[in-house]
Enzyme design. Sequence first.
Site, mmCIF file in Angstrom:
data_model
loop_
_atom_site.group_PDB
_atom_site.id
_atom_site.type_symbol
_atom_site.label_atom_id
_atom_site.label_comp_id
_atom_site.label_asym_id
_atom_site.label_seq_id
_atom_site.Cartn_x
_atom_site.Cartn_y
_atom_site.Cartn_z
ATOM 1 N N ASP A 187 46.275 71.074 46.158
ATOM 2 C CA ASP A 187 46.729 70.030 45.234
ATOM 3 C C ASP A 187 48.239 70.143 44.958
ATOM 4 O OD1 ASP A 187 45.594 67.967 43.347
ATOM 5 O OD2 ASP A 187 46.590 69.235 41.874
ATOM 6 N N ASP A 229 39.076 72.389 46.972
ATOM 7 C CA ASP A 229 40.334 71.976 46.391
ATOM 8 C C ASP A 229 40.948 73.188 45.694
ATOM 9 O OD1 ASP A 229 42.281 69.993 45.429
ATOM 10 O OD2 ASP A 229 40.637 68.565 45.676
ATOM 11 N N HIS A 244 40.600 60.024 46.395
ATOM 12 C CA HIS A 244 40.160 59.764 45.017
ATOM 13 C C HIS A 244 41.297 59.267 44.124
ATOM 14 C CE1 HIS A 244 42.120 63.586 45.021
ATOM 15 N NE2 HIS A 244 42.119 63.600 43.701
ATOM 16 N N ASP A 245 42.522 59.230 44.632
ATOM 17 C CA ASP A 245 43.658 58.752 43.844
ATOM 18 C C ASP A 245 44.106 57.355 44.262
ATOM 19 O OD1 ASP A 245 43.876 61.212 42.501
ATOM 20 O OD2 ASP A 245 45.223 62.036 44.013
ATOM 21 N N GLU A 285 48.816 68.806 49.806
ATOM 22 C CA GLU A 285 49.175 67.470 49.318
ATOM 23 C C GLU A 285 50.666 67.452 48.995
ATOM 24 O OE1 GLU A 285 47.919 64.312 45.779
ATOM 25 O OE2 GLU A 285 48.044 66.442 45.369
HETATM 26 C C1 GLC Z 1 46.699 65.511 42.680
HETATM 27 C C2 GLC Z 1 45.261 65.068 42.598
HETATM 28 C C3 GLC Z 1 45.098 64.185 41.410
HETATM 29 C C4 GLC Z 1 45.464 64.965 40.170
HETATM 30 C C5 GLC Z 1 46.843 65.604 40.286
HETATM 31 C C6 GLC Z 1 47.014 66.695 39.267
HETATM 32 O O1 GLC Z 1 47.560 64.450 42.924
HETATM 33 O O2 GLC Z 1 44.869 64.483 43.795
HETATM 34 O O3 GLC Z 1 43.802 63.659 41.313
HETATM 35 O O4 GLC Z 1 45.434 64.142 39.052
HETATM 36 O O5 GLC Z 1 47.058 66.205 41.540
HETATM 37 O O6 GLC Z 1 46.198 67.790 39.579
#
Ligand code: GLC
Length: 541
Positions: free
Chosen positions: A201, A100, A316-317, A243
């Site tokens: 991320d 990540d 995980h979200d 992402e």
């Molecule tokens: C992304 C991650 C999440 C995190 C956010 C801030 O969306 O997947 O878990 O809280 O970024 O880093």
Amino acid sequence: MSKKQKWWHNAVVYQIYPRSFYDSNNDGIGDINGIRKKLPYLEKLGISVIWLSPVYCSPNDDNGYDISDYYDISPDFGTLNNMKALINEVKAHNIKIIMDLVVNHTSDEHKWFIEAKSSKDNKYRDYYIWRSGDKNTPPNDLKSCFGGSAWEYDVTTDEFYLHFFSKKQPDLNWKNPQMRQDIWDMMNYWIDLGIGGFRMDVIDLIGKEVDLKIKENGPKLHEYIQEMYENTLKDKDLLTVGECWGANPDIAKLFSAENRHELSMVFQFEHIMLDQNGEDKWNLKPLDLLELKRVFTKWQTELKNEGWNSLFWDNHDLPRIVSRWGNDKKYRVESAKMLAILLHGMKGTPYIYQGEEIGMTNIDFNGIEDFADIEAINAYKERISLGYNEKDVLKSLRAKARDNARTPMQWNDEANAGFTKGKPWYRVNPNYTQINVKQALADKNSIFYCYQKLIQMRKENPIMVYGDYELLLPEDKNIYAYKRTYQDKTWLIICNFYEHNVEFSLNGTGKILISNYENSCTDLTKGKLRPYEAIIYEWIQ
Ligand code: GLC
Ligand code: CA
């Protein structure tokens, strides 16, 4: 073939949330040595890539997504040597590791931020985003994704800094070339250690223009990604996935078209947002299958010749898909397999989130005290203060809280699901006595073996990787059906999305390649599907 074949085209990725995967030293927290112990399990499943959620040093305000040292491993997870051993050991299991990369922001405990906030003329000051303003009035009304203003007042220097997430996650200033160079150096450090790529991320936020209130897809975003490519990824043959909550197909093509030299693919979230009203994920609405078909079909079609799709239900979200759009009671096994077949039949790179392959479900929450995640806790406070009634607030949290995905992995029916012999950092889902890896491996009809077969099919059948996609029965409110075609072959993927029996009529006959029931019908002119029945056929017309 319009584009060059890449190793990650037929790969299946498995996401590990290390804190909840497997605890090797019984301190209650999953760790890197725990992952090393489970590599034979992952090899058996057949995946070729692990996406590892952050294991870097972090004060854990956002469970590792707030990084205080990009070059070292959090003691919660082990040591740098453990990590090097993992990177090395996966090779023997034909697995690559992607890390990540969290570079939209750091932790406020990162040395850059500690320096930056010490004085206005510190050399790291400009690594972050500062604006002046009266201490009670933030520079503008930009909001944090975790609730409240995106600006936090800093007393020492009498200015505000920007944080799109928690106030312990200050946003980096990507306009600063020295900052970018430090990021490239860090990425090259991990690439040189032998990793297979990065999951980036919230990468579509790095081009932000805060004074114009542009968050996602800012004007310089792609310039930065191309600069990143030149300085780090070029000629390395890595898997990179960004992402991008704000992506539409045109944006996804900018990131993933081969000739643009940016990323392999992005995570887009259009399908994921179909059960919410408007921008706010806590405003629930039921999923409409016709909408789901429309959205997936749009992405499958628009990225057909240019760019590449990622395919996922869970991470995980997100809440667990079997609880969300399947049926986690009577038809848990059937519906989990249906959702797997539906997704894995499409074109793109599939991602499996730990536990999805055994049909792990959402967990029951009694009250707010059962939630651990900063997002849920802040949303609760904010909604209560806005006058929502508590029952409704908890209903939204139960459905959507990220905690649902973060309960410990269920390995067996022993104490704490075999995740740890200590006290688990977060609650184990009480259904572990029935739902666990040991049970799944012992049952040849388990969800696990359905995933295993889908992964194997992708390795063996170019049609699954490169075949064209076409939606069938577009107006059918119960069935999701599509075909894939490649050279002289045609496959039919057909899924009953609900728990009543349904019928359909197409032409020809089908040779069953995978099904979640015994004795599925093969006469496609008089097709019948039982609750959540899903089949991939070779289609003979
Ligand atoms: C992304 C991650 C999440 C995190 C956010 C801030 O969306 O997947 O878990 O809280 O970024 O880093
Ligand atoms: Ca541990």
